[in-house]
Design an enzyme around this catalytic site. Structure first.
Site, PDB file in Angstrom:
ATOM      1  N   HIS A 157     126.732  18.432 -16.469  1.00 39.75           N
ATOM      2  CA  HIS A 157     125.480  18.510 -15.712  1.00 39.75           C
ATOM      3  C   HIS A 157     124.243  18.255 -16.577  1.00 39.75           C
ATOM      4  O   HIS A 157     123.132  18.239 -16.060  1.00 39.75           O
ATOM      5  CB  HIS A 157     125.385  19.894 -15.076  1.00 39.75           C
ATOM      6  CG  HIS A 157     125.290  20.965 -16.134  1.00 39.75           C
ATOM      7  ND1 HIS A 157     126.328  21.255 -16.991  1.00 39.75           N
ATOM      8  CD2 HIS A 157     124.258  21.761 -16.509  1.00 39.75           C
ATOM      9  CE1 HIS A 157     125.953  22.192 -17.830  1.00 39.75           C
ATOM     10  NE2 HIS A 157     124.703  22.525 -17.561  1.00 39.75           N
ATOM     11  N   ASP A 193     126.906  29.554 -22.682  1.00 39.16           N
ATOM     12  CA  ASP A 193     125.721  28.708 -22.766  1.00 39.16           C
ATOM     13  C   ASP A 193     124.963  28.904 -24.084  1.00 39.16           C
ATOM     14  O   ASP A 193     124.716  30.043 -24.493  1.00 39.16           O
ATOM     15  CB  ASP A 193     124.808  29.089 -21.585  1.00 39.16           C
ATOM     16  CG  ASP A 193     123.680  28.102 -21.364  1.00 39.16           C
ATOM     17  OD1 ASP A 193     123.968  26.940 -21.049  1.00 39.16           O
ATOM     18  OD2 ASP A 193     122.505  28.507 -21.496  1.00 39.16           O
ATOM     19  N   GLU A 248     128.905  26.600 -26.160  1.00 46.31           N
ATOM     20  CA  GLU A 248     128.089  25.385 -26.154  1.00 46.31           C
ATOM     21  C   GLU A 248     127.203  25.408 -27.392  1.00 46.31           C
ATOM     22  O   GLU A 248     126.577  26.429 -27.689  1.00 46.31           O
ATOM     23  CB  GLU A 248     127.231  25.329 -24.893  1.00 46.31           C
ATOM     24  CG  GLU A 248     126.557  23.971 -24.729  1.00 46.31           C
ATOM     25  CD  GLU A 248     125.232  24.021 -23.998  1.00 46.31           C
ATOM     26  OE1 GLU A 248     124.792  22.977 -23.499  1.00 46.31           O
ATOM     27  OE2 GLU A 248     124.625  25.109 -23.941  1.00 46.31           O
TER      28      GLU A 248
HETATM   29  C1  GLC Z   1     122.537  24.725 -21.580  1.00 48.33           C
HETATM   30  C2  GLC Z   1     122.866  24.291 -20.182  1.00 48.33           C
HETATM   31  C3  GLC Z   1     121.671  23.622 -19.603  1.00 48.33           C
HETATM   32  C4  GLC Z   1     120.535  24.614 -19.566  1.00 48.33           C
HETATM   33  C5  GLC Z   1     120.271  25.199 -20.952  1.00 48.33           C
HETATM   34  C6  GLC Z   1     119.422  26.414 -20.868  1.00 48.33           C
HETATM   35  O1  GLC Z   1     122.280  23.643 -22.412  1.00 48.33           O
HETATM   36  O2  GLC Z   1     124.017  23.509 -20.155  1.00 48.33           O
HETATM   37  O3  GLC Z   1     121.920  23.121 -18.314  1.00 48.33           O
HETATM   38  O4  GLC Z   1     119.391  24.011 -19.084  1.00 48.33           O
HETATM   39  O5  GLC Z   1     121.460  25.603 -21.575  1.00 48.33           O
HETATM   40  O6  GLC Z   1     120.142  27.461 -20.266  1.00 48.33           O
END
Ligand code: GLC
Ligand code: CA
Length: 558
Positions: free
Chosen positions: A332, A204, A259
């Protein structure tokens, strides 16, 4: 252990457990539900499951605020049940990836609770605690950063007379990764799940895990995400990832995908270029998800195909021969794709076209739960009905300069809650998701759009996904071919080729309900026998071209 590249051929199914399938009737999806659907997941032709966080969490950000990294949320089951899911997934040849969320923890994590007890607590330095600044009689936060989810990026604690940093919600304090003890904790978490048999991690916001020393102000000031240049893609982030790899990941045959919001392909290459310096197997891009918005889904714009094509092609071309892509059009964090880039009116046609459009590119496809049946956005009548913390923050900001009706429309189109409604399994009560009261609204179109109905129909979107995944697996040019875009300036068609070992794949996608003439380029002879995938019957060719039907897809293999 020598690194094998099994991840290049795989396809991944993403589960957001809370809305996947409720096994015990309390209205919340859980691991019992997952267990009951493993055969279904396998039947799609995917090779792995990625679980969005299923750890204990106060759910300020539905699991992305973790209060125990080595356990399972009681709503979802427990560790024993997870082990059973893992074993049964492995029995079916499915790998299992966990979500690693270590940019921040929950403010209810014991580390944070300790850290705020006193300035000399051994956990104090696990987070970014800083004193405020004085401006005359006023006290200001330590710097001018703003969070991505909730106002300023600093929250004041009276007892300590200090502020802590949160790039996301207030209940998501940022972990101080520059502290070697925090990095040891991360390694410990990685080992815990790998030793249990887990096959890898989706990491993440991993490009945010390092911050500029001294946490300086950022100018010019913007109301959301101010400060990004001081926490996005700093060299130290890569160093930390290299350390995790050297000390842990290299000792297991596992997969990692990071990510990376706001990251370009060039920047991603720093992490994913194959060779000595590689720290992640793949990176999750964002730019192709911005073709109908400005930087975030909540600033809506008309869909612009050229913007989407440019983004896909940039990652395809730049990573070619150097690194491997992660391919997706839903997860999501984004509204449903048919409602965005496709057409609810041409639901099945556009759903099939979109599926082939991204899955026939070079990389590992990710499929988000419900995408395979073409679930759509919801359009609830009131912004209060959208529970997500980011949505509510956006409502607060937009309400300052937009009419309530405009704010509602933005939320209906742009909120990530749209992808979080319960999976539509059947036309039964609650779409077959739960025998109890679902925690969130079921999309009212479940009587038409559901798994059971699509199982029965050989031409359904669901069966198209199966066919597509099989085709990809069996066709070397899809797996390994080079990517070349044709007609980049075209505003209605997305056309690309893949080439490998003397074979050529031609993918023609129409993004409009209008009729558009497609003319095959010189050197390509559109032969009906070469047509391998399409979303209409009767695919005539006239003078080596054709006039498109709404959201038409044709894939030729030569
Ligand atoms: C990432 C996740 C998202 C979350 C954010 C903070 O972007 O995919 O769902 O809200 O991180 O953890
Ligand atoms: Ca349940």
């Amino acid at each position: 252990m020598a690194k094998t590249a099994w991840y290049k051929e795989m396809a991944v199914y993403q589960i957001w457990t809370r809305s996947f399938c409720d096994g015990n009737g309390d209205g919340i999806g859980d691991l019992w539900g997952v267990l009951s659907k493993l055969d279904y997941i396998k039947s799609l032709g995917v090779d792995a499951i990625w679980f969005s966080p299923i750890y204990p969490s106060p759910n300020a950000d539905y699991g992305y605020d973790i209060s125990d990294y080595k356990n399972i949320h009681p709503d979802f089951g427990d560790l024993e049940l997870f082990k059973k899911v893992l074993a049964e997934a492995h029995d079916r040849g499915l790998k299992v990836f966990m979500d690693l969320v270590v940019n921040h923890s929950s403010d209810e994590h014991p580390w944070f609770l300790e850290s705020k007890k006193s300035r000399d607590n051994p956990y104090h330095d696990y987070y970014y605690w800083r004193p405020g600044r004085r401006l005359g009689r006023r006290q200001l936060p330590p710097n001018n950063w703003t969070s991505l989810f909730e106002g300023g990026a600093w929250e004041y604690d009276k007892d300590l007379d200090e502020y802590y940093l949160h790039l996301f919600a207030k209940k998501q304090p940022d972990l101080n990764m520059s502290n070697p003890k925090v990095r040891e904790e991360v390694k410990d978490i990685l080992r815990f799940w790998l030793d249990l048999g887990v096959d890898g991690f989706r990491e993440d916001v991993v490009t945010f895990i390092a911050k500029t020393d001294g946490l300086p102000d950022c100018h010019p000031w913007i109301p959301v995400a101010n400060g990004m240049k001081h926490y996005s893609n700093l060299p130290a982030a890569k160093e930390y990832l290299a350390e995790f790899k050297r000390d842990v990941l290299d000792h297991y045959d596992c997969f990692t995908v990071g990510e990376s919001p706001m990251t370009t392909a060039d920047t991603a290459l720093r992490y994913v270029t194959e060779g000595e310096d590689q720290v992640l197997d793949e990176m999750i891009a964002f730019s192709h998800m911005e073709a109908d918005c400005l930087a975030t889904d909540m600033i809506r714009r008309p869909f612009n195909l050229r913007k989407m094509k440019k983004a896909f092609s940039s990652w395809q071309m730049k990573l070619q021969g150097k690194a491997w892509n992660a391919l997706y059009i839903e997860n999501h964090d984004h509204p449903r794709i048919i409602s965005r880039y496709g057409s609810e009116k041409y639901h099945d046609e556009s759903g099939k076209m979109l599926a082939a459009m991204y899955m026939l590119q070079r990389g590992t496809p990710f499929i988000y739960q419900g995408q395979e049946i073409g679930m759509t956005n919801m359009r609830l009548p009131d912004t209060d009905l959208y529970p997500d913390v980011m949505t509510q923050n956006t409502v607060r900001i937009l309400s300052k300069f937009m009419l309530p009706s405009q704010v509602l429309k933005t939320v209906q189109e742009g909120a990530r809650d749209n992808s979080r409604s319960p999976v539509q399994w059947s036309a039964e009560k609650n779409a077959g998701f739960s025998t109890g009261t679902p925690w969130f609204q079921v999309n009212e179109n479940y009587a038409q759009i559901n798994v059971a109905a699509q199982e029965e129909d050989p031409n359904s979107l669901l069966n198209f996904y199966r066919k597509l995944l099989r085709f990809r697996k069996e066709t070397p040019v899809v797996l390994w071919g080079d990517y070349v875009e044709l007609l980049p300036e075209d505003k209605n068609l997305y056309v690309y080729e893949r080439n490998h070992a003397g074979r050529k794949l031609l993918v023609v996608c129409s993004f409009t309900d209008k009729q558009v003439r497609f003319q095959a380029p010189a050197g390509i002879e559109l032969d009906e026998k070469a047509l391998v995938l399409s979303n209409y019957d009767m695919n005539m060719v006239i003078a080596n071209g054709f006039t498109t039907r709404p959201y038409e897809l044709r894939v030729y293999l030569f």
